[in-house]
Design an enzyme around this catalytic site. Structure first.
Site, mmCIF file in Angstrom:
data_model
loop_
_atom_site.group_PDB
_atom_site.id
_atom_site.type_symbol
_atom_site.label_atom_id
_atom_site.label_comp_id
_atom_site.label_asym_id
_atom_site.label_seq_id
_atom_site.Cartn_x
_atom_site.Cartn_y
_atom_site.Cartn_z
ATOM 1 N N ARG A 17 -4.585 -4.531 -4.049
ATOM 2 C CA ARG A 17 -5.039 -5.266 -2.422
ATOM 3 C C ARG A 17 -3.330 -5.605 -2.593
ATOM 4 O O ARG A 17 -3.643 -6.381 -0.733
ATOM 5 C CB ARG A 17 -4.496 -6.897 -4.087
ATOM 6 C CG ARG A 17 -6.050 -6.248 -4.313
ATOM 7 C CD ARG A 17 -6.258 -7.503 -6.192
ATOM 8 N NE ARG A 17 -5.462 -6.407 -6.887
ATOM 9 C CZ ARG A 17 -5.407 -7.409 -7.946
ATOM 10 N NH1 ARG A 17 -5.809 -8.121 -8.222
ATOM 11 N NH2 ARG A 17 -4.538 -6.824 -9.560
ATOM 12 N N GLY A 18 -2.261 -5.099 -2.096
ATOM 13 C CA GLY A 18 -0.670 -5.559 -0.623
ATOM 14 C C GLY A 18 -0.993 -5.514 -0.573
ATOM 15 O O GLY A 18 -0.383 -6.345 0.242
ATOM 16 N N ASP A 26 7.425 3.308 -3.255
ATOM 17 C CA ASP A 26 8.235 2.860 -4.630
ATOM 18 C C ASP A 26 8.593 4.268 -4.801
ATOM 19 O O ASP A 26 9.527 4.979 -4.125
ATOM 20 C CB ASP A 26 7.536 1.792 -5.012
ATOM 21 C CG ASP A 26 8.911 1.275 -6.212
ATOM 22 O OD1 ASP A 26 9.583 1.303 -5.463
ATOM 23 O OD2 ASP A 26 8.050 1.307 -7.432
HETATM 24 P P1 IMP Z 1 4.605 3.637 -5.949
HETATM 25 O O1 IMP Z 1 3.413 4.088 -6.329
HETATM 26 O O2 IMP Z 1 5.411 3.674 -7.188
HETATM 27 O O3 IMP Z 1 5.183 4.428 -4.799
HETATM 28 O O4 IMP Z 1 4.402 2.050 -5.857
HETATM 29 C C1 IMP Z 1 3.438 1.278 -4.373
HETATM 30 C C2 IMP Z 1 2.867 0.684 -5.631
HETATM 31 O O5 IMP Z 1 3.770 -0.491 -6.446
HETATM 32 C C3 IMP Z 1 2.532 -0.562 -4.396
HETATM 33 O O6 IMP Z 1 1.553 -0.524 -4.103
HETATM 34 C C4 IMP Z 1 2.908 -2.242 -4.799
HETATM 35 O O7 IMP Z 1 1.489 -2.341 -5.360
HETATM 36 C C5 IMP Z 1 4.186 -1.765 -6.437
HETATM 37 N N1 IMP Z 1 4.985 -2.353 -5.830
HETATM 38 C C6 IMP Z 1 6.485 -1.502 -5.900
HETATM 39 N N2 IMP Z 1 7.305 -1.985 -5.951
HETATM 40 C C7 IMP Z 1 7.057 -3.212 -5.945
HETATM 41 C C8 IMP Z 1 7.511 -4.763 -5.282
HETATM 42 O O8 IMP Z 1 8.879 -4.619 -4.737
HETATM 43 N N3 IMP Z 1 7.344 -6.031 -4.974
HETATM 44 C C9 IMP Z 1 5.578 -5.194 -5.664
HETATM 45 N N4 IMP Z 1 5.010 -4.727 -5.430
HETATM 46 C C10 IMP Z 1 5.576 -3.220 -5.712
HETATM 47 MG MG MG Z 2 -0.026 -1.760 -3.721
#
Ligand code: IMP
Ligand code: MG
Length: 182
Positions: A44-45, A107
């Site tokens: 949803r972000g 992330d």
């Molecule tokens: P990844 O799969 O670890 O790259 O994470 C990506 C997802 O984690 C993003 O689409 C966000 O939904 C969530 N996420 C990672 N870091 C943050 C943050 O600092 N704040 C809020 N959501 C985060």
């Molecule tokens: Mg997200």
């Protein structure tokens, strides 16, 4: 005063975000996006970022199809669970299309890597990626992905607002900030 009550320290104001959105669209103007151009927001972000991007992209006159996919890699906490699940797939046919994947934050790299592979497997001709925020320090060696367009590079801090949540709170903030302890 509102901001004080929420205990969120502003990192990027609404005005700064809008400036970056416009600059990202300037970058996009330099890339061909084929006959069929589909923008896919990862829910949803990305909802707020995608909404601002598409309004700005209007000036490029590319008439994108807009769609969403819901991915989950988080289960309420602030640590990635390590597993990405597809909760809702795109509805638009992406075969042969140029797809721009839009997410809120890069992330560990798990989510975007999953999303790119998924769209490629569905037969897209070309996939580009756009994230509002990039936390390069957090990238997992297993997912050495970088995005084609990045709004802001941020330090390893948990950020909220402008679509990003902490346990489903703060998505509505028009700015990006850090929740203060205590
Ligand atoms: P990844 O799969 O670890 O790259 O994470 C990506 C997802 O984690 C993003 O689409 C966000 O939904 C969530 N996420 C990672 N870091 C943050 C943050 O600092 N704040 C809020 N959501 C985060
Ligand atoms: Mg997200």
């Amino acid at each position: 005063m509102e901001q004080m009550k929420r205990h969120v320290d502003v990192m990027f104001s609404a005005a700064e975000i809008q400036q970056r959105v416009a600059a990202i669209v300037d970058e996009m103007a330099e890339h061909d996006c084929g006959k069929r151009f589909v923008m896919v927001g990862v829910l949803r972000g990305s909802f707020m970022f995608l909404a601002d991007l598409v309004r700005e992209i209007d000036r490029l006159q590319r008439e994108p199809h807009i769609d969403f996919m819901t991915l989950e890699s988080y289960h309420g906490g602030t640590e990635s669970s390590g597993v990405v699940r597809l909760r809702k797939d795109v509805s638009v046919d992406v075969r042969g299309a140029h797809v721009l994947l839009v997410d809120d934050i890069l992330d560990s790299g798990r989510t975007l890597t999953f999303a790119v592979r998924h769209i490629e497997n569905k037969g897209a001709a070309h996939v580009r990626t756009c994230v509002l925020l990039d936390k390069p320090e957090r990238r997992s060696p297993d997912f050495p992905i970088s995005a084609d367009h990045v709004g802001f590079t941020v330090p390893d801090k948990f950020v909220v607002g402008y679509g990003l949540d902490a346990d489903n709170r703060f998505r509505e903030l028009p700015y990006i900030g850090v929740v203060r302890d205590g």
